[in-house]
Every structure is written in structure tokens, then in C-alpha cells.
Write a protein that holds these residues in place. Structure first.
Motif: not given
Lengths: 113, 144, 359
Positions: C52, C56, C59
């Protein structure tokens, strides 16, 4: 100097234990040990905290180098050192309580290497 | 077991969840949501449990624990997978130590989605589980 | 000398919401030694940085733990912001502070409830959680989520709280005050509760320091380890004195956490009075190149977020040293010499968050 959230101090394997003992005598507590795998080498960061100050010992070693355990100085380091040994494969000698790669009991071998 | 649905006992186990769904499961048993009004009692003992709520995905170490708890529960039993991780592995699916959702080791009857699953949907899942539990109990009775 | 025996504790134990296993070496009913074995929740999410990109990954970080989810996101974002030299708008810093302090109240109330459950006082558990729901209502009102509400982003926050909402929150907290004092008063003054907590699980100042105890565990033994003094987010503008105690038993740890609840309410009040108008996020361009150790004060203590970028979208390393990980050696120390009946109490007293510990 580049600000990395604390003072970075370059270190060699031979210096690690004496310098760690000096830190303890000076009243610093062990905050964490971190390893990063970079270009076939491990980059170890030992951080110590005293009040709001932060010092980081930076040690760059090869995969085959053996590092002494600092559990004889800070006994609480045994969990972190076992983690480094199991997840990264860093060779650490004489850990206080050695789980012998059975701390997390994962199926994969040294996934962070 | 004519009216067993009036008092099913519930067991909660945390697989490898992030705690988000766990505290929501616990929040369901506390005053605002209060799942106990459906006759459900939260127990810690698998031998007394009828409904198995499980949060989080399965990893290489808790696999045996989940299998063992499931085998200790008396039949009939209903398994509810709470949260996206328990359903499919969720955001951690690509992690090296995650095998997948709960259905990789034990059969799952009801899937409750959400990250974290909301108490309303957990209660919805439990109510469905209670109905299914009665159905399974009746089926067992008719076989006798 | 009594007979020695080994009693396994966990991983599935009624008092533990999360699995951890301890092998307790007992002599009669006294614990001689405790050996932990962890890994039931180990996922290995630090390796996800390779899959990721750094935005990102926020998260993923928020899902390390559902209780201090917000503060994990905040610590990670601040670490990246330091690497990239991004200046966060002042309003965003204040909003982060307000959400962080609300998280602290929610986490401490959650712990008080679980702790009450551990010593068998179930109605106190219910009351603590009833009050906690009011804080969750505020989260839901301002962000839409209850426990994991994902409002952090690199460069600021995603949602604004209008000033009317903030004043309403302060009013709600003021209204809670009486009830909070009533419920926490039971922990501090009730005779039966006191007899379970006082003089149990001592941790001296020297031991706490040597074993690297953080958060309320260290504070209750007299350590000054409140990372909010580092003046991250908006803490530099707010006035507070870190809470410590020099007793070091279970009662002191409960007392420290209860005082922190009221301190958090005071910090929110100050922050709402001072919050400036302005944007809530800056546009972040480019990629992180460099490293930074960010330390934030979570409800359980100091958390270290280390991020290292190499100039690409994917980080070389993200390491999160969570407070429970640092507190486990201190827990093992307090267990030595304890009675078997007090073990659940002592395990709960560090406010264990196993999913943080094992990541």
C-alpha cells in the motif's frame, strides 16, 4: 543536522554494549529497538529516552554479523530482541529469555528480511 | 427443545481482530444496545455456549484455538462471523500471517459485515442466529 | 516450602477480551514467575507498506487497534509530515487534539469498565460503558463512525467540526461531569473496591524506569513520561500538568487514569476556546524521503511511530512500538509474588491491548 525526532549517534558492534551501559548509568530508559532491511543489510536503531530527550544509536550490520544482546543491561529488551530475531533473522547473542524463534510462532521464516 | 430460542448462550472469541469489533460486541451487552433482552447471555465457557461470535481473521496460531473451542461447544451450534476481517480477512488479507476469514477453518452460518461492525448489525446477526439455532434444534429433535 | 505447579492462563479466558497466554509458576497460591507467550493476534501488518502506498497505509495503521485507532492514525500522519516537511494548518492540529482527547476519555472509561468486571463488580462495568456511549455518540455525530472513524490524512484531517458542534460537545461533557464523578467515586472511595486495589501489584519507581514502563503504568510509579509535553499537535498552546503518583499500586493506576479523564475534559474545553478558523488540510505533493521517530501519548502511554521513505510512493519501513509492548516486562514484574486470585486484576491493570502489541 537532519532532525529525525532525536539525536542520531553512529555506532559499531564493539561500542554498543559499553555505550548502552553508559546510557543506563546516565538515567536513560530504553524506548525501543527497530530494524530496517536495506540493500542486504540491517539497520538497527536503539532509542533511549530521558525526559523529553531522545537519542538513537544507529548500527548498520551485514546479515551474518552477530550483535550482543543488551538484556544484561536493560532486561526488558528481551521481547524486542526476540522479535528482531524471529521476524528479521538478526543474529543476537545471549538474550535474557530466549524464545528461540517461538515468540510469534509464525509459519513463514523471517518475513521482514 | 421446543423453545430453546428463548435462552441461547453466547460465546465471544477474538481471532486476530483489531479490537474494534470486539468492543462493539461487548458494547452490545451493555445498557444502550443490550442484546440480553433477546434472552441471550454472554458466557466465557465453550461448554455452555450455543452461539459462537468470532471477530477477526484466522492466523497460523489461533487456528487451533478456534477449532478447539468449536469442537467443545455442544450441538446444535451456530457460528456468527462478526466484521469484515472475520468474513474475508479484510484489510489484513494480504498479510503474511493471515490465512483468511473464519470459514477457512470452521463452517460459518451468519456473516455480519462492517469495519468495525456496528452494534445494530451485530444484534441483527444475533437475532438471525437465534432463529437458526431453533431451526437446528428442531431438526435434531425430529431425527430422534 | 509449598509444592510448585504451573497453571496456564489464557488464551481464551473469561476476563480477557483478547487472547494472551501466560504460564504461571505457582508455589501454593503465590505466583513465582510468569512466562508470556504471544502471537495469537499477530498479523504482520508492518509488511503491508510494500503493498500500500504511504497515503493508503493510513487506513491500515488505523486498524492496528480499534480503541486508539484515531491516535495511531495521527501518530503515523505526523511522522510522515515531519519526513516531508509539511506544515499542517492550525485548525487541523486543534481538531486532532480534540479527537485525541475524546479518544482518551473513551479508552479510559472502557478500561474502567473492564477493570470493574475483572474484580467482579458488574453494575460498575455497565455504568462505565453507559457513559462511554456518550463519547461514542460524539464521534458518530462528528465523523459518522463509532470506533474506527478514519478522519486523519497526511497533511491534515478529512472532516471539520463546526464551532456550534464544538460548543455543543463541551456542553455535553459538562453535563456528564456529575455522573462521571459519581461513577469514578466508587472506584476511589468504595470500601470493597479499595480492598481489592490497594497494596496490590506494587511497581517501584526504579523498576518502572528500568523496565521502561510508559503511560499510566509508569506515571503511577512517579515517572514523568507524558509525551504530550513534546508539544505535538496543539498541545503546545494548551495548559496542563502531567499527572503522576508515587504509590505504584493498582489503586494509584486507577487514580491516575481517572484524573486523566477530567484532565482531558479540561484540555478539550481549552482547545474549543482557542481553536482558530481556517483550512483543515494542506495539499501534499511528492513522496517521503527520509526518516522520523514520532512519539505520541496514547491512553496506554508512549507510542513510537518510525517511518522511513526512499523517495517512492512505498515506504521502506513503518515500525510502530505500541505502549502495551513496553509495559509487558513491567506486568511480569508485578506478577511475581502476587496471589493467583489477583492475576486477572494485574493483567488488566496495564490496560492491555494485545492487537497493538502483536500488530
Amino acid at each position: 543536522m537532519e532532525n529525525i525526532g532525536g539525536n542520531k549517534i553512529e555506532m559499531t558492534i564493539a561500542d554498543l554494549l559499553p555505550k548502552t551501559i553508559a546510557k543506563k548509568e546516565d538515567g536513560w530508559r530504553l524506548s525501543q529497538i527497530c530494524s530496517t532491511s536495506l540493500d542486504g543489510k540491517y539497520e538497527l536503531s536503539y532509542s533511549f529516552a530521558k525526559d523529553m530527550e531522545y537519542d538513537i544509536f544507529r548500527l548498520v550490520i551485514d546479515h551474518d554479523d552477530v550483535v550482543p544482546s543488551i538484556t544484561s543491561v536493560y532486561s526488558a529488551a528481551f521481547l524486542i530482541e526476540n522479535e528482531l530475531k524471529e521476524l528479521f533473522g538478526v543474529k543476537i547473542e545471549r538474550i535474557g529469555i530466549d524464545f528461540d524463534n517461538k515468540l510469534y510462532r509464525i509459519n513463514e521464516e523471517t518475513p521482514f528480511k | 427443545m421446543a423453545n430453546v430460542k428463548r435462552s441461547p448462550w453466547l460465546l465471544h472469541y477474538d481471532g486476530s481482530s483489531c479490537n474494534g469489533c470486539d468492543i462493539e460486541v461487548l458494547a452490545c451487552t451493555t445498557p444502550v444496545y443490550d442484546v440480553e433482552r433477546f434472552g441471550v447471555v454472554n458466557t466465557g465457557d465453550p461448554f455452555h455456549a450455543d452461539i459462537f461470535l468470532i471477530t477477526g481473521g484466522i492466523n497460523s496460531q489461533n487456528k487451533e484455538v478456534v477449532e478447539q473451542i468449536y469442537s467443545q461447544m455442544p450441538s446444535p451450534k451456530v457460528v456468527v462471523a462478526v466484521g469484515t476481517c472475520a468474513c474475508t480477512g479484510g484489510v489484513f488479507k494480504e498479510c503474511y500471517n493471515i490465512l483468511g476469514g473464519v470459514d477457512t477453518v470452521i463452517p460459518v452460518d451468519i456473516y455480519v459485515p462492517g469495519c468495525a461492525a456496528r452494534p445494530e448489525s451485530i444484534i441483527d446477526g444475533v437475532v438471525k442466529a437465534v432463529a437458526l439455532f431453533q431451526e437446528k434444534a428442531d431438526a435434531m429433535d425430529s431425527k430422534k | 516450602m509449598g509444592k510448585r505447579s504451573v497453571v496456564p492462563f489464557g488464551p481464551h479466558h473469561p476476563v480477557l477480551p483478547e487472547p494472551i497466554h501466560l504460564d504461571l509458576v505457582l508455589e501454593d497460591e503465590t505466583v513465582i514467575e510468569a512466562v508470556p507467550s504471544i502471537g495469537y493476534i499477530h498479523r504482520g501488518l508492518e509488511t503491508l507498506v510494500k503493498k500500500k502506498d504511504y497515503k493508503q497505509y493510513v487506513y491500515v495503521v488505523e486498524r492496528i487497534c480499534g480503541i486508539c485507532s484515531f491516535m495511531h492514525g495521527m501518530g503515523y500522519c505526523e511522522s510522515i509530515e515531519h519526513v516531508m516537511n509539511v506544515e499542517v494548518p492550525v485548525r487541523a492540529k486543534y481538531l486532532r487534539t480534540i479527537w485525541a482527547e475524546l479518544s482518551r476519555i473513551h479508552s479510559h472509561l472502557l478500561w474502567l469498565g473492564l477493570f470493574a468486571d475483572a474484580f467482579g463488580f458488574e453494575s460498575l462495568f455497565m455504568h462505565s460503558w453507559r457513559l462511554r456511549e456518550k463519547i461514542l455518540d460524539m464521534f458518530e455525530y462528528s465523523t459518522g463512525g463509532r470506533v474506527i472513524f478514519s478522519v486523519n490524512t497526511v497533511g491534515g484531517v478529512l472532516k471539520d467540526m463546526p464551532n456550534e458542534m464544538l460548543t455543543k460537545f463541551v456542553k455535553m461533557l459538562d453535563e456528564m461531569d456529575g455522573e462521571l464523578r459519581k461513577v469514578t467515586g466508587v472506584f476511589l472511595n468504595d470500601y470493597t473496591v479499595n480492598s481489592r486495589l490497594r497494596d496490590v501489584g506494587f511497581l517501584t519507581y526504579e523498576k518502572a524506569w528500568e523496565l521502561g514502563a510508559v503511560g499510566p503504568m509508569g506515571k503511577a510509579s512517579g515517572l514523568n513520561v507524558d509525551m504530550r509535553q513534546r508539544k505535538y499537535a496543539a498541545y503546545g498552546d494548551l495548559d496542563f500538568t502531567p499527572i503522576t503518583s508515587n504509590v505504584g499500586d493498582c489503586y494509584a493506576r486507577t487514580d491516575v487514569r481517572i484524573q486523566e479523564i477530567f484532565q482531558s475534559i479540561d484540555l478539550i474545553r481549552q482547545a474549543v476556546a482557542k481553536i482558530p478558523e481556517g483550512p483543515i488540510a494542506t495539499d501534499v505533493k511528492g513522496t517521503p524521503n527520509g526518516e522520523y521517530f514520532m512519539r505520541v501519548e496514547q491512553p496506554r502511554g508512549e507510542a513510537v511511530f518510525y517511518t522511513r521513505g526512499n523517495g517512492s510512493m512505498y515506504l521502506d519501513r513503518a515500525r510502530i512500538r505500541t505502549p502495551t509492548f513496553a509495559n509487558i516486562p513491567a506486568l511480569l514484574e508485578t506478577l511475581k509474588g502476587a496471589q493467583l486470585a489477583d492475576v486477572p486484576l494485574l493483567v488488566l491493570t496495564i490496560d492491555p491491548c494485545i492487537s497493538c502489541t502483536e500488530r
